[in-house]
Design a protein around this motif. Structure first.
Motif, short mmCIF file in Angstrom:
data_model
loop_
_atom_site.label_atom_id
_atom_site.label_comp_id
_atom_site.label_asym_id
_atom_site.label_seq_id
_atom_site.Cartn_x
_atom_site.Cartn_y
_atom_site.Cartn_z
N THR A 35 0.85 -1.17 0.00
CA THR A 35 0.00 0.00 0.00
C THR A 35 0.89 1.23 0.00
O THR A 35 2.04 1.19 0.43
CB THR A 35 -0.91 0.05 1.25
N TRP A 36 0.35 2.30 -0.49
CA TRP A 36 1.10 3.54 -0.55
C TRP A 36 1.41 4.01 0.86
O TRP A 36 0.53 4.13 1.70
CB TRP A 36 0.29 4.59 -1.30
N GLY A 37 2.65 4.24 1.15
CA GLY A 37 3.06 4.62 2.50
C GLY A 37 3.07 6.10 2.76
O GLY A 37 3.35 6.55 3.85
N GLY A 38 2.75 6.88 1.76
CA GLY A 38 2.72 8.32 1.93
C GLY A 38 4.04 8.97 1.57
O GLY A 38 5.02 8.30 1.25
N SER A 39 4.03 10.26 1.61
CA SER A 39 5.23 11.03 1.34
C SER A 39 5.33 12.12 2.39
O SER A 39 4.32 12.52 2.97
CB SER A 39 5.20 11.62 -0.07
N PRO A 40 6.52 12.61 2.64
CA PRO A 40 6.67 13.63 3.68
C PRO A 40 6.03 14.96 3.27
O PRO A 40 5.87 15.25 2.09
CB PRO A 40 8.18 13.77 3.83
N CYS A 41 5.68 15.73 4.24
CA CYS A 41 5.13 17.07 4.04
C CYS A 41 6.18 17.92 3.32
O CYS A 41 7.34 17.99 3.77
CB CYS A 41 4.78 17.68 5.39
N VAL A 50 -0.96 10.15 12.90
CA VAL A 50 -2.39 9.93 13.04
C VAL A 50 -3.01 11.09 13.82
O VAL A 50 -2.50 11.49 14.86
CB VAL A 50 -2.67 8.59 13.76
N GLY A 51 -4.09 11.64 13.27
CA GLY A 51 -4.83 12.70 13.95
C GLY A 51 -4.39 14.12 13.63
O GLY A 51 -5.09 15.06 13.98
N GLU A 52 -3.24 14.29 12.97
CA GLU A 52 -2.81 15.65 12.62
C GLU A 52 -3.69 16.21 11.51
O GLU A 52 -4.17 15.47 10.66
CB GLU A 52 -1.36 15.65 12.12
N GLN A 53 -3.87 17.53 11.54
CA GLN A 53 -4.63 18.19 10.49
C GLN A 53 -3.73 18.37 9.27
O GLN A 53 -2.61 18.89 9.38
CB GLN A 53 -5.14 19.55 10.96
N ILE A 54 -4.21 17.91 8.10
CA ILE A 54 -3.45 18.02 6.86
C ILE A 54 -4.33 18.67 5.80
O ILE A 54 -5.57 18.70 5.93
CB ILE A 54 -2.93 16.65 6.37
N THR A 55 -3.69 19.19 4.78
CA THR A 55 -4.41 19.84 3.68
C THR A 55 -3.70 19.55 2.37
O THR A 55 -2.50 19.27 2.36
CB THR A 55 -4.53 21.37 3.93
N ARG A 56 -4.43 19.62 1.29
CA ARG A 56 -3.87 19.36 -0.04
C ARG A 56 -3.51 20.70 -0.67
O ARG A 56 -4.34 21.59 -0.78
CB ARG A 56 -4.89 18.62 -0.89
N MET A 57 -2.25 20.82 -1.09
CA MET A 57 -1.79 22.05 -1.73
C MET A 57 -0.77 21.69 -2.80
O MET A 57 0.17 20.93 -2.52
CB MET A 57 -1.17 22.98 -0.67
N HIS A 58 -0.95 22.21 -4.00
CA HIS A 58 -0.06 21.94 -5.13
C HIS A 58 0.10 20.45 -5.40
O HIS A 58 1.18 19.97 -5.74
CB HIS A 58 1.32 22.58 -4.93
N GLY A 59 -0.97 19.68 -5.19
CA GLY A 59 -0.94 18.26 -5.49
C GLY A 59 -0.32 17.37 -4.42
O GLY A 59 -0.23 16.16 -4.59
N ASP A 60 0.11 17.95 -3.31
CA ASP A 60 0.73 17.18 -2.23
C ASP A 60 -0.04 17.40 -0.93
O ASP A 60 -0.72 18.40 -0.75
CB ASP A 60 2.19 17.63 -2.00
#
Length: 115
Positions: A35-41, A50-60
């Motif tokens: 499974t996709w493990g994600g990428s760093p901010c 887990v539980g942190e607020q995240i947002t999508r910006m410039h495709g990341d």
């Protein structure tokens, strides 16, 4: 009208990094389903927890705090475009007043004014 501080970014809670999954195939052999493990901010180069607020910006995916910091340092035009992209992705998650403000600012930018 160019106050970005009052306009909300669309955020979600991070589910954290996904762990790889293993299954037994029909012949009993262990099959690894990657499974996709994600990428760093892009803002801080750290993985989201887990539980942190995240947002999508410039495709990341960014930490919300990193995105707000980045938006404060970018040109007003770029910051308004970030908000417009988020509205285009999920318009129902925004209040009508927010959408109206962003659209008015985009019209102003297209007409040649910069703020």
């Amino acid at each position: 009208m160019s106050e970005l501080v009052e306009l909300p970014l669309l955020t979600v809670q991070s589910a954290g990094r996904r762990e790889p999954q293993f299954f037994r195939g029909p012949d009993g052999e262990v099959v690894h389903l990657s499974t996709w493990g994600g990428s760093p901010c892009p803002g801080c180069n750290e993985m989201t927890a887990v539980g942190e607020q995240i947002t999508r910006m410039h495709g990341d995916w960014w930490h919300a705090r990193c995105a707000k910091t980045a938006m404060a340092s970018m040109s007003p035009q770029s910051a308004w475009l970030v908000l417009a992209a988020q509205i285009a992705d999920q318009p129902r998650r925004f209040k009508v007043g927010t959408i109206r403000t962003v659209v008015q600012q985009l019209i102003h930018l297209v007409e040649g004014g910069a703020s």
